[in-house]
Write a protein that holds these residues in place. Sequence first.
Motif, PDB file in Angstrom:
ATOM      1  N   LYS A   1       1.128  27.899  44.215  1.00 18.98           N
ATOM      2  CA  LYS A   1       2.292  28.486  43.557  1.00 18.98           C
ATOM      3  C   LYS A   1       2.435  27.945  42.151  1.00 18.98           C
TER       4      LYS A   1
ATOM      5  N   PHE B   1      -2.356  38.036  49.128  1.00 11.37           N
ATOM      6  CA  PHE B   1      -1.138  38.629  48.591  1.00 11.37           C
ATOM      7  C   PHE B   1      -0.607  37.791  47.448  1.00 11.37           C
TER       8      PHE B   1
ATOM      9  N   TYR C   1      -0.599  34.021  48.655  1.00  8.29           N
ATOM     10  CA  TYR C   1      -0.676  33.754  50.077  1.00  8.29           C
ATOM     11  C   TYR C   1      -1.939  34.410  50.633  1.00  8.29           C
TER      12      TYR C   1
ATOM     13  N   THR D   1       5.117  27.088  39.166  1.00  8.23           N
ATOM     14  CA  THR D   1       6.543  26.814  38.990  1.00  8.23           C
ATOM     15  C   THR D   1       6.847  26.318  37.586  1.00  8.23           C
TER      16      THR D   1
ATOM     17  N   TYR E   1       8.666  32.621  39.375  1.00  5.28           N
ATOM     18  CA  TYR E   1       7.850  31.756  40.211  1.00  5.28           C
ATOM     19  C   TYR E   1       6.805  32.666  40.843  1.00  5.28           C
TER      20      TYR E   1
ATOM     21  N   PHE F   1       3.280  33.158  43.402  1.00  6.21           N
ATOM     22  CA  PHE F   1       2.638  32.621  44.596  1.00  6.21           C
ATOM     23  C   PHE F   1       1.414  33.461  44.960  1.00  6.21           C
TER      24      PHE F   1
ATOM     25  N   SER G   1       9.026  35.619  42.627  1.00  3.60           N
ATOM     26  CA  SER G   1      10.467  35.490  42.812  1.00  3.60           C
ATOM     27  C   SER G   1      11.045  34.923  41.524  1.00  3.60           C
ATOM     28  N   ASP G   2      12.333  35.024  41.395  1.00  3.42           N
ATOM     29  CA  ASP G   2      12.988  34.425  40.233  1.00  3.42           C
ATOM     30  C   ASP G   2      14.390  33.995  40.637  1.00  3.42           C
TER      31      ASP G   2
ATOM     32  N   LEU H   1      11.196  36.559  47.873  1.00  7.85           N
ATOM     33  CA  LEU H   1       9.878  36.959  47.394  1.00  7.85           C
ATOM     34  C   LEU H   1       9.686  38.464  47.426  1.00  7.85           C
TER      35      LEU H   1
ATOM     36  N   LEU I   1       0.410  29.748  52.490  1.00 10.67           N
ATOM     37  CA  LEU I   1       0.468  29.560  51.058  1.00 10.67           C
ATOM     38  C   LEU I   1      -0.839  28.963  50.530  1.00 10.67           C
TER      39      LEU I   1
END
Lengths: 114, 113
Positions: free
Chosen positions: B49, B90, B36, B51, B32, B34, B94-95, B101, B46
């Motif tokens: 993202k 930034f 920011y 997904t 996943y 993202f 994540s997974d 994160l 945010l």
Amino acid sequence: DGGITQSPKYLFRKEGQNVTLSCEQNLNHDAMYWYRQDPGQGLRLIYYSQIVNDFQKGDIAEGYSVSREKKESFPLTVTSAQKNPTAFYLCASSIKWGANEKLFFGSGTQLSVL
Amino acid sequence: AQSVTQLGSHVSVSEGALVLLRCNYSSSVPPYLFWYVQYPNQGLQLLLKYTSAATLVKGINGFEAEFKKSETSFHLTKPSAHMSDAAEYFCAVSDTGRRALTFGSGTRLQVQP
């Protein structure tokens, strides 16, 4: 308005002193996090809590401690064992613990050493 | 293990020019991803993202990012920069293995009038 409140905005620590950073959320989120931000290094995870009365060490937990006695509160204590505490500390929360979750951040606390 | 590399700690563009902020990731399982944004002395917000629903992701304030698995990239773009876009950006990954994160080191965007 719902959100995350961090206090104080600025904090100074003397040698050998423990200091506590406050983080309160009224979003009814289960998961909460503490990140440390240093210039040029991004954010690094200190501790996280998936649910009340539970917390886990992140990548840089040494010299820090936390508690999660209430759902809305996740205070971070920077102990005297943390030899380089000067940084910007960010608290965050998410609805639940998961890889896909959006994080909501507080406005941060700048900690400096006297 | 998951990690993120953001190429370029500082990017400067003229107002109205294309914004391109680069992000490459590594993850042992489908990630996943993202983006920011952080304005001075504030927390992060945010932008968008990824997904796995669509490779081109549209976010707030006219930003979008494209997931390219073959290049392990998730670059952030905006067709026309505005002065209010000046901030630090930034990239994060994540997974389902780690879940928390992992952030890149950030890219500071400067917009020149």
